[in-house]
Motif scaffolding. Structure first.
Motif, PDB file in Angstrom:
ATOM      1  N   THR A  81      10.203  -0.860 -17.991  1.00 29.15           N
ATOM      2  CA  THR A  81      11.631  -0.807 -17.683  1.00 29.15           C
ATOM      3  C   THR A  81      11.830  -0.314 -16.256  1.00 29.15           C
ATOM      4  N   ARG A  82      12.573  -1.084 -15.453  1.00 28.05           N
ATOM      5  CA  ARG A  82      12.783  -0.725 -14.042  1.00 28.05           C
ATOM      6  C   ARG A  82      14.266  -0.657 -13.665  1.00 28.05           C
ATOM      7  N   ASN A  83      15.171  -1.066 -14.551  1.00 27.13           N
ATOM      8  CA  ASN A  83      16.621  -0.915 -14.344  1.00 27.13           C
ATOM      9  C   ASN A  83      17.103  -1.537 -13.045  1.00 27.13           C
ATOM     10  N   ARG A  84      16.774  -2.799 -12.841  1.00 27.04           N
ATOM     11  CA  ARG A  84      17.199  -3.473 -11.618  1.00 27.04           C
ATOM     12  C   ARG A  84      17.928  -4.789 -11.877  1.00 27.04           C
ATOM     13  N   ALA A  85      18.389  -5.004 -13.096  1.00 27.67           N
ATOM     14  CA  ALA A  85      19.268  -6.147 -13.364  1.00 27.67           C
ATOM     15  C   ALA A  85      20.650  -5.845 -12.796  1.00 27.67           C
ATOM     16  N   ASP A  86      21.498  -6.882 -12.694  1.00 28.75           N
ATOM     17  CA  ASP A  86      22.836  -6.629 -12.162  1.00 28.75           C
ATOM     18  C   ASP A  86      23.773  -6.117 -13.256  1.00 28.75           C
ATOM     19  N   ALA A  87      25.029  -5.935 -12.909  1.00 30.42           N
ATOM     20  CA  ALA A  87      25.984  -5.319 -13.827  1.00 30.42           C
ATOM     21  C   ALA A  87      26.230  -6.155 -15.076  1.00 30.42           C
ATOM     22  N   ASP A  88      25.913  -7.457 -15.014  1.00 27.79           N
ATOM     23  CA  ASP A  88      26.064  -8.335 -16.176  1.00 27.79           C
ATOM     24  C   ASP A  88      24.758  -8.506 -16.933  1.00 27.79           C
ATOM     25  N   ARG A  89      23.802  -7.636 -16.655  1.00 34.12           N
ATOM     26  CA  ARG A  89      22.485  -7.653 -17.323  1.00 34.12           C
ATOM     27  C   ARG A  89      21.726  -8.934 -17.004  1.00 34.12           C
TER      28      ARG A  89
ATOM     29  N   ARG B 178     -11.211  -5.860 -10.012  1.00 34.46           N
ATOM     30  CA  ARG B 178     -12.407  -6.689  -9.847  1.00 34.46           C
ATOM     31  C   ARG B 178     -13.331  -6.103  -8.770  1.00 34.46           C
ATOM     32  N   GLU B 179     -12.732  -5.640  -7.669  1.00 33.41           N
ATOM     33  CA  GLU B 179     -13.520  -5.139  -6.540  1.00 33.41           C
ATOM     34  C   GLU B 179     -13.742  -3.630  -6.609  1.00 33.41           C
ATOM     35  N   ASN B 180     -13.218  -2.990  -7.652  1.00 30.23           N
ATOM     36  CA  ASN B 180     -13.304  -1.534  -7.791  1.00 30.23           C
ATOM     37  C   ASN B 180     -12.735  -0.843  -6.555  1.00 30.23           C
ATOM     38  N   ALA B 181     -11.595  -1.368  -6.066  1.00 24.33           N
ATOM     39  CA  ALA B 181     -10.936  -0.822  -4.880  1.00 24.33           C
ATOM     40  C   ALA B 181     -10.005   0.329  -5.276  1.00 24.33           C
ATOM     41  N   PRO B 182      -9.693   1.216  -4.334  1.00 24.94           N
ATOM     42  CA  PRO B 182      -8.774   2.322  -4.641  1.00 24.94           C
ATOM     43  C   PRO B 182      -7.393   1.804  -5.039  1.00 24.94           C
ATOM     44  N   LEU B 183      -6.678   2.593  -5.841  1.00 22.36           N
ATOM     45  CA  LEU B 183      -5.343   2.225  -6.297  1.00 22.36           C
ATOM     46  C   LEU B 183      -4.276   3.022  -5.569  1.00 22.36           C
ATOM     47  N   ASN B 184      -3.145   2.365  -5.287  1.00 19.74           N
ATOM     48  CA  ASN B 184      -1.980   3.085  -4.776  1.00 19.74           C
ATOM     49  C   ASN B 184      -1.420   3.986  -5.872  1.00 19.74           C
ATOM     50  N   SER B 185      -0.740   5.049  -5.459  1.00 15.71           N
ATOM     51  CA  SER B 185      -0.084   5.952  -6.402  1.00 15.71           C
ATOM     52  C   SER B 185       1.365   5.534  -6.604  1.00 15.71           C
ATOM     53  N   VAL B 186       1.898   5.799  -7.782  1.00 10.96           N
ATOM     54  CA  VAL B 186       3.280   5.462  -8.109  1.00 10.96           C
ATOM     55  C   VAL B 186       4.232   6.498  -7.523  1.00 10.96           C
ATOM     56  N   ASP B 187       5.340   6.022  -6.953  1.00  9.35           N
ATOM     57  CA  ASP B 187       6.419   6.893  -6.499  1.00  9.35           C
ATOM     58  C   ASP B 187       7.381   7.098  -7.667  1.00  9.35           C
ATOM     59  N   ALA B 188       7.326   8.270  -8.285  1.00 10.43           N
ATOM     60  CA  ALA B 188       8.133   8.526  -9.482  1.00 10.43           C
ATOM     61  C   ALA B 188       9.626   8.502  -9.191  1.00 10.43           C
ATOM     62  N   ASN B 189      10.006   8.705  -7.948  1.00  9.18           N
ATOM     63  CA  ASN B 189      11.432   8.757  -7.598  1.00  9.18           C
ATOM     64  C   ASN B 189      12.100   7.387  -7.585  1.00  9.18           C
ATOM     65  N   THR B 190      11.301   6.327  -7.579  1.00  3.66           N
ATOM     66  CA  THR B 190      11.881   4.979  -7.494  1.00  3.66           C
ATOM     67  C   THR B 190      11.602   4.143  -8.743  1.00  3.66           C
ATOM     68  N   LEU B 191      11.218   4.777  -9.837  1.00  8.06           N
ATOM     69  CA  LEU B 191      10.878   4.031 -11.045  1.00  8.06           C
ATOM     70  C   LEU B 191      12.086   3.327 -11.643  1.00  8.06           C
ATOM     71  N   TYR B 192      13.215   4.026 -11.701  1.00  5.89           N
ATOM     72  CA  TYR B 192      14.370   3.509 -12.446  1.00  5.89           C
ATOM     73  C   TYR B 192      15.562   3.289 -11.525  1.00  5.89           C
ATOM     74  N   GLY B 193      15.958   2.041 -11.393  1.00  3.90           N
ATOM     75  CA  GLY B 193      17.114   1.709 -10.566  1.00  3.90           C
ATOM     76  C   GLY B 193      16.778   1.678  -9.091  1.00  3.90           C
ATOM     77  N   GLY B 194      17.744   1.200  -8.291  1.00  6.43           N
ATOM     78  CA  GLY B 194      17.540   1.118  -6.852  1.00  6.43           C
ATOM     79  C   GLY B 194      17.266  -0.303  -6.407  1.00  6.43           C
ATOM     80  N   GLY B 195      16.636  -0.418  -5.236  1.00  9.43           N
ATOM     81  CA  GLY B 195      16.377  -1.723  -4.655  1.00  9.43           C
ATOM     82  C   GLY B 195      14.904  -2.000  -4.504  1.00  9.43           C
ATOM     83  N   ALA B 196      14.530  -2.527  -3.329  1.00  9.40           N
ATOM     84  CA  ALA B 196      13.150  -2.944  -3.096  1.00  9.40           C
ATOM     85  C   ALA B 196      12.193  -1.768  -2.965  1.00  9.40           C
ATOM     86  N   GLU B 197      12.687  -0.627  -2.494  1.00  8.30           N
ATOM     87  CA  GLU B 197      11.808   0.524  -2.298  1.00  8.30           C
ATOM     88  C   GLU B 197      11.183   0.959  -3.623  1.00  8.30           C
ATOM     89  N   GLY B 198       9.857   1.057  -3.625  1.00  7.77           N
ATOM     90  CA  GLY B 198       9.164   1.442  -4.840  1.00  7.77           C
ATOM     91  C   GLY B 198       9.167   0.362  -5.898  1.00  7.77           C
TER      92      GLY B 198
END
Length: 368
Positions: A26-34, A336-356
């Motif tokens: 769940t990321r809460n980024r649909a518009d006002a009409d769902r 597949r490449e066992n590459a390092p992972l980015n960390s999640v920004d908890a402040n941008t999980l729910y709602g907002g725009g492109a950031e996070g």
């Protein structure tokens, strides 16, 4: 020779390029009409390398909404907007299924038509909070569904599944986890009914089985999956008096339908895997013995090595990753490449725009 996490797989009517699924988020980024937005198109397209994308939970009716700005799949405009998403994913060679959602009592009257009370198996309020226009608020007191309303609930799931196929999805996942509506009927700690949908294990499982049967009849069992969470305490869900017996019965019933997949959350959703005792392997054996052709998808806190081991040993056909997919649109390549992972920004999980949401770097865009 054993399978690997990166091998293709076929189950039901779905063929996937690898054994890595993106869990519903769940990321809460649909518009006002769902309605899904162009930003959501980009988000899913970025992650199309996953063997299977499972969308964020999407309500099957206006009554099923529990959080602000979550998408639906009950209107023609929603179907049209989701079609743009599925076309984008398919253009990248991906496969995508929609998670069908009714939150039940995990809602607030401000989110529901005409300020109606949420509906549930019970009239007892959950000890839980939800995301509204005012931020996080306690959920509202629910109304227990009448016995004669059950066919309407089943019909809403069936119609939503048909809408999802018209929107271009490869299938659907019925959300019967995280103590939303269907699990509110399953668990003895929530369900206090005395009708045909309460009391015994068979009665408490009745609605889930009816929904799965109806959806499979509408779109085909090979395009139908379901998500379960036998012991998670989220959303005010106390433990069932005998979760092992309950879920063994349910899986036996689902195996008879020959669904494409069962997706199991092991432990507490987004939390400890050992929150309560449960034999997940016994559940898997029960299902695979009855229906070897169904896929068994596991989820919750899997590391790369855990996922490799689960598939190689046969304990899982696929592994679903949640938060790692939020911060790593190219998660399949990184695993597949066992590459390092980015960390999640908890402040941008729910709602907002492109950031996070759509601006996390890939290995190609990261500085050397």
């Amino acid at each position: 020779m054993s399978s690997t996490l990166f091998d293709p797989l076929s189950f039901g009517s779905i063929d996937v390029a690898n054994r890595i699924a993106m869990a519903p988020l769940t990321r809460n980024r649909a518009d006002a009409d769902r309605i899904p937005t162009e930003l959501m198109v980009r988000y899913y397209r970025q992650r199309a390398d996953a063997g299977l994308l499972i969308t964020e939970a999407s309500q099957i009716s206006p009554e099923g909404q529990g959080y602000k700005d979550t998408p639906g799949i009950y209107s023609e405009s929603q179907v049209a907007a989701w079609r743009v998403v599925t076309d984008a994913v398919h253009a990248e060679g991906g496969r995508i299924v929609m998670q069908l959602w009714h939150v039940g009592r995990i809602s607030h009257q401000s989110l529901l038509p005409d300020g109606m009370a949420p509906v549930s198996s019970t009239s007892r309020r959950a000890q839980a909070r939800t995301f509204t226009a005012n931020g996080f608020e306690d959920v509202s007191v629910p109304r227990a569904l009448r016995t004669d309303e059950m066919p309407r609930i089943v019909a809403d799931y069936r119609a939503a599944a048909a809408h999802a196929i018209r929107a271009g999805f490869d299938g659907v996942e019925i959300h019967s986890a995280n103590n939303y509506l269907l699990e509110q009927f399953l668990r003895s700690s929530i369900n206090d009914r005395s009708d045909a949908y309460g009391g015994s294990i068979e009665n408490r499982a009745r609605l889930v089985v009816e929904v799965a049967t109806a959806v499979a009849a509408e779109i085909g069992a090979g395009r139908t999956g379901i998500r379960l969470s036998p012991v998670t305490p989220v959303n005010g869900g106390g433990q069932d008096t005998d979760a092992q017996a309950l879920y063994l019965h349910l899986v036996e019933q689902l195996a008879q339908l020959q669904l494409a997949f069962i997706h199991v959350i092991e432990g507490q959703t987004g939390g400890p895997r050992d929150v309560a005792p449960f034999d997940y392997e016994a559940l898997r054996r029960c299902y695979k013995t009855a229906f070897p052709g169904g896929a068994w998808i596991v989820n919750n806190g899997y590391t790369r090595q855990m996922a490799l081991d689960a598939v190689a040993s046969g304990r899982a056909d696929m592994v679903a990753f949640g938060k790692p997919f939020i911060a790593n649109p190219d998660l399949v390549r990184r695993l597949r490449e066992n590459a390092p992972l980015n960390s999640v920004d908890a402040n941008t999980l729910y709602g907002g725009g492109a950031e996070g949401y759509t601006d996390y770097p890939t290995l190609q865009t990261e500085p050397a």
